[in-house]
Structure formats: structure tokens, C-alpha cells
Enzyme design. Structure first.
Site, short mmCIF file in Angstrom:
data_model
loop_
_atom_site.label_atom_id
_atom_site.label_comp_id
_atom_site.label_asym_id
_atom_site.label_seq_id
_atom_site.Cartn_x
_atom_site.Cartn_y
_atom_site.Cartn_z
N GLU A 1 -58.61 12.52 131.82
CA GLU A 1 -57.61 12.36 132.89
C GLU A 1 -56.24 12.34 132.26
OE1 GLU A 1 -58.20 8.67 135.06
OE2 GLU A 1 -60.37 9.01 134.95
N LYS B 1 -52.86 10.86 131.20
CA LYS B 1 -52.37 9.48 131.08
C LYS B 1 -50.96 9.49 131.66
CE LYS B 1 -52.09 5.67 127.79
NZ LYS B 1 -50.82 5.13 128.24
N ASP C 1 -47.41 8.35 132.94
CA ASP C 1 -46.47 7.36 132.43
C ASP C 1 -45.81 6.62 133.59
OD1 ASP C 1 -45.37 6.05 130.37
OD2 ASP C 1 -43.99 7.63 129.76
N TYR D 1 -57.31 5.21 138.93
CA TYR D 1 -58.15 5.67 137.81
C TYR D 1 -59.36 4.79 137.51
CZ TYR D 1 -55.08 2.41 135.27
OH TYR D 1 -54.37 1.33 134.87
N LYS E 1 -52.83 10.73 122.33
CA LYS E 1 -51.37 10.70 122.49
C LYS E 1 -50.78 12.04 122.07
CE LYS E 1 -49.50 7.28 123.92
NZ LYS E 1 -49.19 5.99 123.63
N CYS F 1 -15.99 -5.49 108.41
CA CYS F 1 -16.80 -5.55 109.64
C CYS F 1 -15.97 -5.15 110.86
CB CYS F 1 -17.34 -6.96 109.83
SG CYS F 1 -18.14 -7.16 111.42
N CYS G 1 -12.98 -7.23 121.66
CA CYS G 1 -12.58 -6.22 122.63
C CYS G 1 -13.85 -5.47 123.02
CB CYS G 1 -11.58 -5.25 122.03
SG CYS G 1 -11.23 -3.85 123.09
N CYS H 1 -22.25 -8.54 107.65
CA CYS H 1 -20.89 -9.06 107.72
C CYS H 1 -20.91 -10.44 107.08
CB CYS H 1 -20.46 -9.16 109.18
SG CYS H 1 -18.98 -10.14 109.40
N CYS I 1 -17.88 -14.27 112.69
CA CYS I 1 -17.64 -12.90 113.17
C CYS I 1 -17.74 -12.87 114.71
CB CYS I 1 -18.69 -11.96 112.58
SG CYS I 1 -18.69 -10.33 113.36
S1 IVH Z 1 -57.75 3.86 132.13
C1 IVH Z 1 -59.26 0.18 130.02
N1 IVH Z 1 -56.63 6.02 133.00
O1 IVH Z 1 -52.45 3.52 130.38
C2 IVH Z 1 -57.95 0.60 130.42
N2 IVH Z 1 -55.22 4.32 132.18
O2 IVH Z 1 -52.53 2.32 127.72
C3 IVH Z 1 -58.05 1.37 131.66
N3 IVH Z 1 -52.83 4.84 132.33
O3 IVH Z 1 -52.80 0.18 131.39
C4 IVH Z 1 -57.03 2.37 131.69
N4 IVH Z 1 -53.04 6.82 133.23
O4 IVH Z 1 -51.50 1.75 132.87
C5 IVH Z 1 -56.43 4.82 132.46
N5 IVH Z 1 -55.78 8.01 133.82
C6 IVH Z 1 -55.58 6.81 133.31
C7 IVH Z 1 -54.29 6.32 133.05
C8 IVH Z 1 -54.14 5.06 132.47
C9 IVH Z 1 -52.20 5.92 132.80
C10 IVH Z 1 -52.18 3.65 131.74
C11 IVH Z 1 -52.64 2.36 132.36
C12 IVH Z 1 -53.15 1.53 131.24
C13 IVH Z 1 -52.46 2.15 130.08
C14 IVH Z 1 -53.23 1.89 128.82
#
Ligand code: IVH
Length: 741
Positions: free
Chosen positions: A123, A125, A127, A244, A333, A427, A432, A472, A477
Site C-alpha cells: 500500500e 505509505k 504522508d 489501512y 522508504k 558573535c 534586533c 560565543c 550574549c
Molecule cells: S500500517 C503497524 N499502512 O505510517 C502500523 N501505515 O510509520 C500500522 N501510514 O502510523 C500502520 N500509510 O500513520 C500503514 N498504508 C499504510 C500507511 C501507514 C501511512 C503511516 C501511519 C503509521 C505510520 C508508521
């Protein structure tokens, strides 16, 4: 007309007038607080106005109105979020940065499970921020942030205000369960929102008002939007959610695999993570990660990786959790993102410890969806090693962290004769802080030369023997003093609202305070301070200026008074002792109970505290050797700042309901069932899901069904919501109720 009815009429008229006034005032305060970030009243005063309005609307239902601020989306916009304990801890994920690490993760799982093959789900991830949603009888009853994984903030009203989050489920969902997902702001929505803020800032600039801060990235924007104190603000934000996971689920047969769970949840109307995919083995899962890496930028949302999960929930249970990370899932990642731009200038700022920190002012460039204007340069060694000079074209990298790094210069594009950068010998710290200052003593880019009235530090800058940083040498300071006070007043320390960077700069410049302890002289000097431009309120009457204390100063004084009871661990953080942060301050406070005891403790006693150790102990002992630090501490103590842990906190938490077992059923108005359960458990009670002869009592809310009937047949005590509220406030009442018969 009878006398009685005319009394009633006049009451009604008075109530109507008061209600109208309260509504207008509350709406004005909402706007000041949420949209303008400049509240005029304290949280307590606001809450009083709100409570009075609620009470009047309750007493005169004929005066109720849909557009009253008490009726705006969801629950009333309280100013602080309640704490929600997660029934099941919310975890984070381990990372894999390359194929090798992903395969090593699979191998560990294979060893533990003693098998080689199984399916996976991948899936994106997303942000954003993790949210847990509880549904009871198909309705959203609670939403909480992850917080520290064990307890988060109650953001139910805010989540209800997000269109993508179903308030009512379709199909036949289980009676009570929790799902987890990521709330996020799609890129297009993020850009549009920031553009709108920028446009508003143009107007504000013309009107001479302070600019609103743009959000740095979609994740911050999503988090900021969910944590709005007023859900109607959340409602205007372009938010989405990807579910998720199924968290926990009572009394229902649930799917056996993660893949089926996603489909099952979608049937109830949940938007599950987009583009999830099922894979036969790790090679397929790895291929999916690599495909995602190629097209990470093409998505409508910001993603920082791919989550790979073991599909079979039985295998997930066998693999379990280590620390805060499950063994059954891992985050792939993405490699960091890079871009090139020009170093316009190398500047320094002065840190809280007096360290002189170089950074690069860059020609703005977008990296990974974020506009970057500054990048850290760490220290002189780093600048020399990478050979970075002013005017260089450089490659910068952003790897998820907020401050981007300069990776290397592009030497072919270096201007001729460009000199090496030198650390300033004096330093540049100053009081200001005007943007655009050309005064060389002002740090080069702060203040304006001919109006700069800042005190310039000018202290000798030198390097300590075994330290990469320059410092410094001036113990007074102005920049260090400023940073120290900012740190003291910050959220993670004494949390003095209204005492931010600008206010502190003003107070220092005007000589109102010289260090953190002097903050506490402010509340008794309001009349005097009101005369300082920027602090009080000036009113012109009969051609003459009158200085009034005004809300700004009054609120500041309130926040200062409030901070006195913030508690020992926060005070300890506020002192700014090197390496002493929230976590170890709590450990120290728990162990020693008073500031004096911590500062006088021998090195070994400090180092022996689990989680503290010799480095922190060294730093505390060093700090306490300085007489000026003791003067600060004594003046804080004399001002009445709480520096001891109350003796009741020394004892283990009370569990007056130990040995009792309750069952909750039906709906409660004052709190959700999970909230009530968490509170009962924290008082030592067990909370079960079915009624038996071992049940102490049943708390039955509205529309209680079969559990109530069962409790009746067993002759168990059945108590209503009022009793539940009373019991939580005063648990010692329960034994009396039990003997009532
Ligand atoms: S599963 C056991 N699935 O990533 C943890 N997490 O670094 C269950 N996140 O806290 C997480 N997309 O906020 C899962 N498809 C996804 C996700 C996801 C984003 C985030 C989530 C989690 C964090 C962990």
C-alpha cells in the site's frame, strides 16, 4: 396580560438579548483565535462565555438557532482536546531503504514462522497523520490521533467535519469496532490552500497586520487542520482519508486476511488506502516498491514510501510486535529527493547554548513538493569538507526531515576567485530582529542599519577543544539570552502562550526582563508596561493619549501566572540544561521529587536513574556549578514557580475500583463508551463485554438492550449515565450504592 406572563416575557427578552450578545462575542473570539491567531481572551474566559450560552439556550429552547456557535459542526469548539486512551496501542513501522533490507525483514519473518512462502499486500505509505476511528452501531463515535501510541487526542468533532470520513456506515457493520487510517491533504488542495493564505497575507500586509504562516508541506497542513480547536475550520480544509487497518472489533466475525479486510471495510463505505495490491511472494512485493519509487511524484497525494504487510492475519499474530514496531509490516522508504540551486549567502545563527550555526540562504527551489529557501551547513568542518562557498551551485537533499541538507557543490559552475567562507570572529547575536536589516552587526540580514537599535553581542567566537561547533564566549550574549527565554516559555517547557520570539525580543529590548525568572515580575507591573509601544493599548481621548493595559498584556499575565503550576519536569526542561529533554526530565522528577534534590544530587545518583545515564548527569552537575544558574533557580522559587512533585503524585495511582467488574451498554451522552471504559480501567476496574454473575454492576445508557435484560434477570445493580458520571468523579460512592440493595 397577567403579571406572571409579563415577568416571563421580560425574562425572555433579557435572555434573547444576552444570547445574541454571547453569540456575536463567541463568533468574534473564534475568528480572532482560529483565523487570526491573536486571541483576546483566555481559554477559561472563552469557555465561560460558551457555557453561559449553552445554559441559556437550554433554558430557553425557543431561542435556539441552527447558526448558533453551539451548533456548529460537531461538538462545541473547546480549546483543548481530551485525552483518549487507545484500547490497542497504535504502532509505528520499521524501515527498509533498499532491497537487501526488505529481504532481510522477510528472512527474519521466515525464520520465526518456520515457512518460506506467503502473500503480501503493498500500500502507498501516505504522508499524513494516523487516526483511530471508533464506530458504534454504524456511527462514528470517537476519533483520536495516535499521540504517543497509547493515548492520543480526541478529535471526534473535527473528523466528523471531514467529508471523506463516513459518519454513518452502510451495510451491516459490527456493533463496535475501530479502524485506523491516514488523514491527508491531497497536493492540489494543499497548493490551493497555501495560495489562499498567501493572497490573504497581501491584504494583511497592506493593512499593516502580521502575516499568517504558510504550511510547510501537506502533512503539516493535514495535522494542523485536524488539530483545529474549531471543527468548522477543519470542515473548510481539503482533507481526505485512507483507511489501512481494522484496529479492534467486538462481537463479530472478521476476515482472515488483510486483503479481505480492506474489501470488507470498503463495503461499509470506508475509503481504504488507494492502489493497495496483493502479491504472491516477496519478489512481487519488491517489484511493486520499485515501481512506486519511479512514480512517487505522479500521485495526487504526498507519499513517503510503501508499506508491505504480511497478508494472513494469523501469521501477523504469530509474528507479533517488537517494541513499537510490528514484525508483520515494514515501510519501504523512498530514497531522498535532490535538486540543485544557488547558495546566495552563508549566514549564522546563534543557538541556545551559544553555538554559532552556519546555514545557507538559497535561491528558492522545490524539492519533493516543498519550497526550500534555507539549508543547514552544520559546522565549519562540514563546510570545508564539502567545500561549499557563497555563490556556488549546490545539490540539496531532502529526506523527509524538515531542514534540508547541502550535499555537494557543482564545481564546474563555481564563480571564479570565490573565496572560502570564514566563520565570523565576533558573535553576531543581537536583540534586533527586523527583517532586512543591513547592519553587519545584526547578523547581516536582520534589522535595518539606520533604525537598528539592537544590542550587538560582539563576543569572541572560538572553538572548544573537542567540539565541532564554535561558540560565543559572552555569557550574556543577547541572542543566547533570547533563545534561553524562548526555550523556557516554549510548549514543551513552561508553555507561556503569548510569549513567543517577537514578544520576548520586545521585552528584552525594552529592558523589561533580562532572564527567564524576570518573566514572573510582569503580572505585577502591567500599569507600567502598558506605556510601552506594542504592549499596552493606546486610546486617544480629548486629544491626549491614554495607556490601557489591554487584552494582550492581560492575557500574557494570565499565561505567566498559569505557568507557575506547570510542574517540576516542565520546569526542568525550561532551564535548558544540555541534554535534558521531556523524557529524562520526567524520569528525574519521578525519582527526586524536587528541583533542589535534582540539582544537588551527586553525579552517580543522577547517572543511576534508568534512562538518564552519565552524559546527562555530567551536564546537570556542570550546570549546577554555576552561581548564576542558582540565582535564576532561587528567583523562580521565590516567584512561586512549582518546583516539587506533589506528595500525592509520589504514590502509585489510586485504584479504588480494584476487584470490581463493570459492563457498559447503550449510548452515553457525556462521553463515548471507550472513553468511559478507559476511565473505569484507570481507576482499577475491569470492564467486560458480557454480563455475568461476576459483574459488579451494569452501566446502562440510552437504548440499552439485551445486556440490560440479562442484568435484570441476574438481579445485578443497573445504573444510569448520571451514576456513571458521579462514579468517575467520586469512585468512593460505589460501595455505598452497592449496599443500597
Ligand atoms: S500500517 C503497524 N499502512 O505510517 C502500523 N501505515 O510509520 C500500522 N501510514 O502510523 C500502520 N500509510 O500513520 C500503514 N498504508 C499504510 C500507511 C501507514 C501511512 C503511516 C501511519 C503509521 C505510520 C508508521
Amino acid at each position: 396580560m397577567s403579571t406572571q406572563s409579563s415577568v416571563a416575557d421580560s425574562e425572555l427578552i433579557a435572555a434573547r438579548d444576552r444570547i445574541e450578545l454571547l453569540r456575536a462575542e463567541i463568533l468574534r473570539h473564534n475568528h480572532l483565535y482560529h483565523a487570526l491567531d491573536s486571541p483576546e481572551v483566555s481559554d477559561a474566559e472563552y469557555d465561560d462565555l460558551f457555557a453561559e450560552l449553552q445554559q441559556l439556550e437550554g433554558a430557553f429552547p425557543e431561542l435556539a438557532s441552527d447558526d448558533s456557535p453551539t451548533q456548529t459542526v460537531g461538538a462545541p469548539p473547546g480549546r483543548t482536546f481530551a485525552v483518549v486512551e487507545h484500547r490497542l496501542r497504535m504502532l509505528s513501522l520499521g524501515n527498509a531503504f533498499n532491497a537487501e533490507e526488505l529481504l532481510a525483514w522477510r528472512q527474519r519473518a521466515a525464520d520465526l514462522l518456520d515457512r518460506e512462502e506467503w502473500t503480501y499486500v503493498s500500500e502507498p505509505k501516505i504522508d499524513g497523520l494516523a487516526i483511530a476511528l471508533v464506530y458504534e452501531r454504524g456511527r462514528l463515535v470517537q476519533a483520536a490521533t495516535r499521540g504517543d501510541g497509547r493515548a492520543g487526542e480526541d478529535v471526534t468533532a473535527n473528523l466528523r467535519a471531514i467529508d471523506a470520513v463516513p459518519n454513518e456506515l452502510s451495510g451491516s457493520p459490527p456493533p463496535l469496532f475501530e479502524v485506523r487510517g491516514e488523514v491527508y491533504m491531497p497536493k492540489a488542495g494543499f497548493d490551493a490552500m497555501n495560495a489562499q493564505i498567501a493572497a490573504e497575507n497581501e491584504d494583511r500586509r497592506e493593512a499593516g497586520r502580521a502575516a499568517l504562516t504558510l504550511y510547510a508541506n501537506p502533512r503539516n497542513a493535514a495535522a494542523g487542520s485536524v488539530r483545529q480547536k474549531d471543527a468548522s475550520v477543519t470542515a473548510t480544509r481539503p482533507l481526505n482519508i485512507g483507511i489501512y487497518q481494522l484496529g479492534w472489533c467486538d462481537d463479530a466475525v472478521t476476515p482472515q486476511t488483510h486483503w479481505e479486510t480492506l474489501g470488507w471495510l470498503a463495503e461499509f463505505g470506508f475509503p481504504t488506502t488507494p492502489e493497495a495490491a496483493l502479491h504472491c511472494g516477496i519478489d512481487e512485493a519488491l517489484a511493486a516498491c520499485e515501481r512506486w519509487t519511479q512514480r512517487r511524484d505522479g500521485q495526487a497525494f504526498e507519499m513517503d514510501g510503501v508499506v508491505i504487510k504480511v497478508d494472513d492475519l494469523g501469521l501477523q499474530a504469530d509474528l507479533g510486535v517488537v517494541g513499537r514496531e510490528p514484525r508483520w509490516a515494514i515501510a519501504w522508504k523512498f530514497p531522498p529527493q535532490e535538486a540543485s540551486t544557488v547558495v546566495e549567502q552563508i549566514l549564522v545563527n546563534v543557538g541556545r547554548t551559544g553555538s554559532i550555526n552556519p546555514y545557507a540562504r538559497l535561491t528558492p527551489v522545490r524539492v519533493g513538493g516543498v519550497q526550500v529557501t534555507n539549508a543547514t551547513l552544520h559546522n565549519l568542518d562540514d563546510i570545508r569538507r564539502k567545500d561549499i562557498r557563497e555563490g556556488d551551485t549546490v545539490v540539496i537533499r531532502r529526506a523527509g526531515e524538515v531542514i534540508p541538507q547541502v550535499v555537494r557543490p557543482v564545481l564546474e559552475r563555481r564563480p571564479e576567485d570565490s573565496p572560502e567562507w570564514e566563520m565570523p570572529s565576533r558573535c553576531p547575536g543581537t536583540t534586533c530582529g527586523e527583517l532586512g536589516c543591513t547592519n553587519e552587526h545584526c547578523g547581516g540580514d536582520r534589522g535595518v542599519a539606520d533604525i537598528c537599535d539592537g544590542v550587538w553581542c560582539g563576543g569572541d567566537v572560538s572553538r572548544l577543544d573537542d567540539d565541532a561547533d564554535f561558540y560565543c564566549g559572552n555569557p550574556h550574549c543577547p541572542a543566547v539570552v533570547q533563545r534561553a527565554i524562548e526555550h523556557f516559555a516554549a510548549r514543551g517547557a513552561m508553555d507561556i502562550r503569548g510569549l513567543g520570539e517577537k514578544m520576548i525580543r520586545l521585552l528584552l529590548r525594552e529592558g523589561v526582563i533580562r532572564d527567564a525568572a524576570e518573566i514572573y515580575t510582569i503580572p505585577s507591573r502591567l500599569e507600567e508596561l502598558a506605556r510601552i509601544p506594542g504592549l499596552g493599548q493606546v486610546k486617544r481621548r480629548k486629544g491626549e493619549d491614554h495607556y490601557e493595559i489591554g487584552d494582550r498584556l492581560r492575557n500574557l499575565a494570565l499565561a505567566i501566572e498559569r505557568s507557575k503550576s506547570r510542574g517540576l519536569s516542565y520546569l526542568l526542561v525550561g532551564l535548558g540544561i544540555r541534554h535534558v529533554g521531556g523524557e529524562n526530565a520526567t524520569l528525574l522528577a519521578d525519582e527526586f521529587h524536587s528541583l533542589d534534590a535534582i540539582l544537588q544530587a551527586p553525579h552517580d545518583a543522577l547517572a543511576a536513574v534508568d534512562g538518564v545515564g552519565p552524559v546527562i548527569a555530567d551536564s546537570i552537575v556542570d550546570w549546577a556549578l554555576d552561581g548564576e544558574h542558582w540565582s535564576l533557580v532561587h528567583r523562580l522559587q521565590a516567584a512561586g514557580v512549582e518546583d516539587e512533585v506533589e506528595s500525592s503524585d509520589d504514590e502509585p495511582p489510586e485504584t479504588p475500583l480494584e476487584g470490581m467488574r463493570f459492563v457498559l451498554t447503550g449510548r452515553f451522552g457525556a462521553m463515548t463508551r471507550p472513553q468511559a471504559e478507559a476511565r473505569l480501567k484507570s481507576l482499577g476496574a475491569a470492564v467486560g463485554s458480557s454480563v455475568s454473575k461476576n459483574t459488579t454492576a451494569l452501566f446502562a445508557g440510552e437504548a440499552a438492550g439485551s445486556k440490560r435484560a440479562k442484568a435484570e434477570s441476574l438481579g445485578l445493580p443497573i445504573w444510569d449515565e448520571d451514576r456513571l458520571v458521579d462514579a468517575l468523579d467520586n469512585p468512593s460512592l460505589i460501595p455505598t450504592w452497592l449496599t443500597e440493595g
